[in-house]
Write a protein that holds these residues in place. Structure first.
Motif, PDB file in Angstrom:
ATOM      1  N   SER A  91      -3.819  -7.189   2.825  1.00 59.52           N
ATOM      2  CA  SER A  91      -4.157  -8.291   3.688  1.00 59.52           C
ATOM      3  C   SER A  91      -4.145  -9.645   2.856  1.00 59.52           C
ATOM      4  O   SER A  91      -4.384  -9.482   1.815  1.00 59.52           O
ATOM      5  N   TYR A  92      -3.904 -10.695   3.269  1.00 57.68           N
ATOM      6  CA  TYR A  92      -3.974 -12.069   2.764  1.00 57.68           C
ATOM      7  C   TYR A  92      -4.924 -12.702   3.784  1.00 57.68           C
ATOM      8  O   TYR A  92      -4.781 -13.143   4.924  1.00 57.68           O
ATOM      9  N   GLY A  93      -6.387 -12.948   3.250  1.00 60.02           N
ATOM     10  CA  GLY A  93      -7.353 -13.233   3.918  1.00 60.02           C
ATOM     11  C   GLY A  93      -7.513 -12.284   5.281  1.00 60.02           C
ATOM     12  O   GLY A  93      -7.698 -11.208   5.096  1.00 60.02           O
ATOM     13  N   ASP A  94      -7.378 -13.061   6.609  1.00 59.04           N
ATOM     14  CA  ASP A  94      -7.709 -12.343   7.725  1.00 59.04           C
ATOM     15  C   ASP A  94      -6.277 -11.923   8.388  1.00 59.04           C
ATOM     16  O   ASP A  94      -6.242 -11.274   9.201  1.00 59.04           O
ATOM     17  N   ARG A 106      -5.960  -1.072  -0.524  1.00 55.42           N
ATOM     18  CA  ARG A 106      -5.979   0.292  -0.410  1.00 55.42           C
ATOM     19  C   ARG A 106      -4.919   0.895  -0.426  1.00 55.42           C
ATOM     20  O   ARG A 106      -3.802   0.592  -0.228  1.00 55.42           O
ATOM     21  N   GLY A 107      -5.134   2.475  -0.762  1.00 59.76           N
ATOM     22  CA  GLY A 107      -3.861   3.213  -0.559  1.00 59.76           C
ATOM     23  C   GLY A 107      -3.411   3.836  -2.091  1.00 59.76           C
ATOM     24  O   GLY A 107      -3.995   3.320  -3.002  1.00 59.76           O
ATOM     25  N   GLU A 108      -2.469   4.846  -1.848  1.00 54.01           N
ATOM     26  CA  GLU A 108      -2.017   5.354  -3.310  1.00 54.01           C
ATOM     27  C   GLU A 108      -0.406   4.982  -3.288  1.00 54.01           C
ATOM     28  O   GLU A 108       0.073   5.095  -2.366  1.00 54.01           O
ATOM     29  N   VAL A 109      -0.100   4.632  -4.465  1.00 54.88           N
ATOM     30  CA  VAL A 109       1.301   4.733  -4.714  1.00 54.88           C
ATOM     31  C   VAL A 109       1.686   5.472  -5.979  1.00 54.88           C
ATOM     32  O   VAL A 109       1.180   5.014  -7.054  1.00 54.88           O
TER      33      VAL A 109
END
Length: 244
Positions: free
Chosen positions: A11-14, A56-59
């Protein structure tokens, strides 16, 4: 180099850009990312190339975690942006020399490296000419040549044919296929042009509404749709996604 993405969020801000995106890209393939403006293609590429941090998440890239192995991933990756990323008042040779030194290429290997990447992108006759005066197609080839200087195992190309004529587009697509074939480079290719993906890619995914809405092998997909064009299939797939 294989790439595995699991539940990636950004996300960028909201403004949510990527929402639990998951994707797998096979080693040695040309993988196409298709989607409208604002779908998150550039953000995804920037995260994979360690230019932008995920939320978040995996790479995993060749089994390396993007959280724990940034330096190793940078060493095997290269990113060619949409924008021209060179100095227009320098010649092709001077641009390649400058960026090669930034990559840490040793001076004794400098000339051979420059000649090799210039040859791959058919820039030999432009080596001593200033980039300012080039056509859009030649400028795009210089962008790609700079991206090859560190002999990347993974090359990210973000809409590399934007703003050029059809003949130059086809020439660049053939250069990209040659890079994949002769250098065994895994290529991730973003585009708005469905015919480009159909011409060069082994696999593709459609990125829209912040996530992958469709992924397929191009040959298998075309065989199962009675040789319809990728454009026809894309329209069918997106219409179905909107209904769902």
């Amino acid at each position: 180099m294989s790439i595995v993405i699991k539940n990636l969020c950004k996300s960028y801000g909201d403004n949510l850009i990527l929402d639990h995106l998951s994707l797998e890209i096979k080693e040695g393939s040309i993988f196409g990312l298709l989607g409208p403006n604002g779908a998150g293609k550039t953000t995804l590429i920037s995260i994979l190339n360690t230019l932008t941090k995920k939320d978040r998440g995996e790479v995993y890239i060749d089994g390396l975690s993007i959280d724990l192995n940034i330096d190793q991933i940078k060493a095997i990756s290269s990113y060619v942006p949409q924008e021209y990323a060179f100095y227009p008042n320098l010649s092709v040779y001077e641009n390649l020399e400058f960026f090669a030194l930034l990559y840490g290429i040793k001076r004794e290997n400098l000339k051979d490296t420059i000649i090799e990447v210039a040859s791959f992108c058919s820039l030999e006759r432009y080596l001593n000419k200033r980039a300012l005066h080039f056509s859009g197609g030649v400028k795009r080839r210089l962008n790609i040549a700079i991206g090859l200087l560190n002999s990347p195992k993974i090359l990210y190309l973000d809409e590399p044919t934007v703003g050029i004529d059809p003949h130059s587009r086809r020439y660049i697509l053939d250069v990209i296929k040659k890079i994949n074939r002769d250098l065994n480079t895994t290529i991730i290719y973003t585009s708005h042009y469905m015919d480009e993906l159909e011409y060069i890619c082994d696999n593709f995914a459609i990125l829209d509404d912040k996530k992958i809405i469709y992924q397929a092998d191009i040959k298998t997909l075309k065989d199962s749709h009675n040789k319809k064009s990728l454009e026809e299939m894309f329209l069918e797939i997106t219409k179905k996604s909107l209904r769902d």
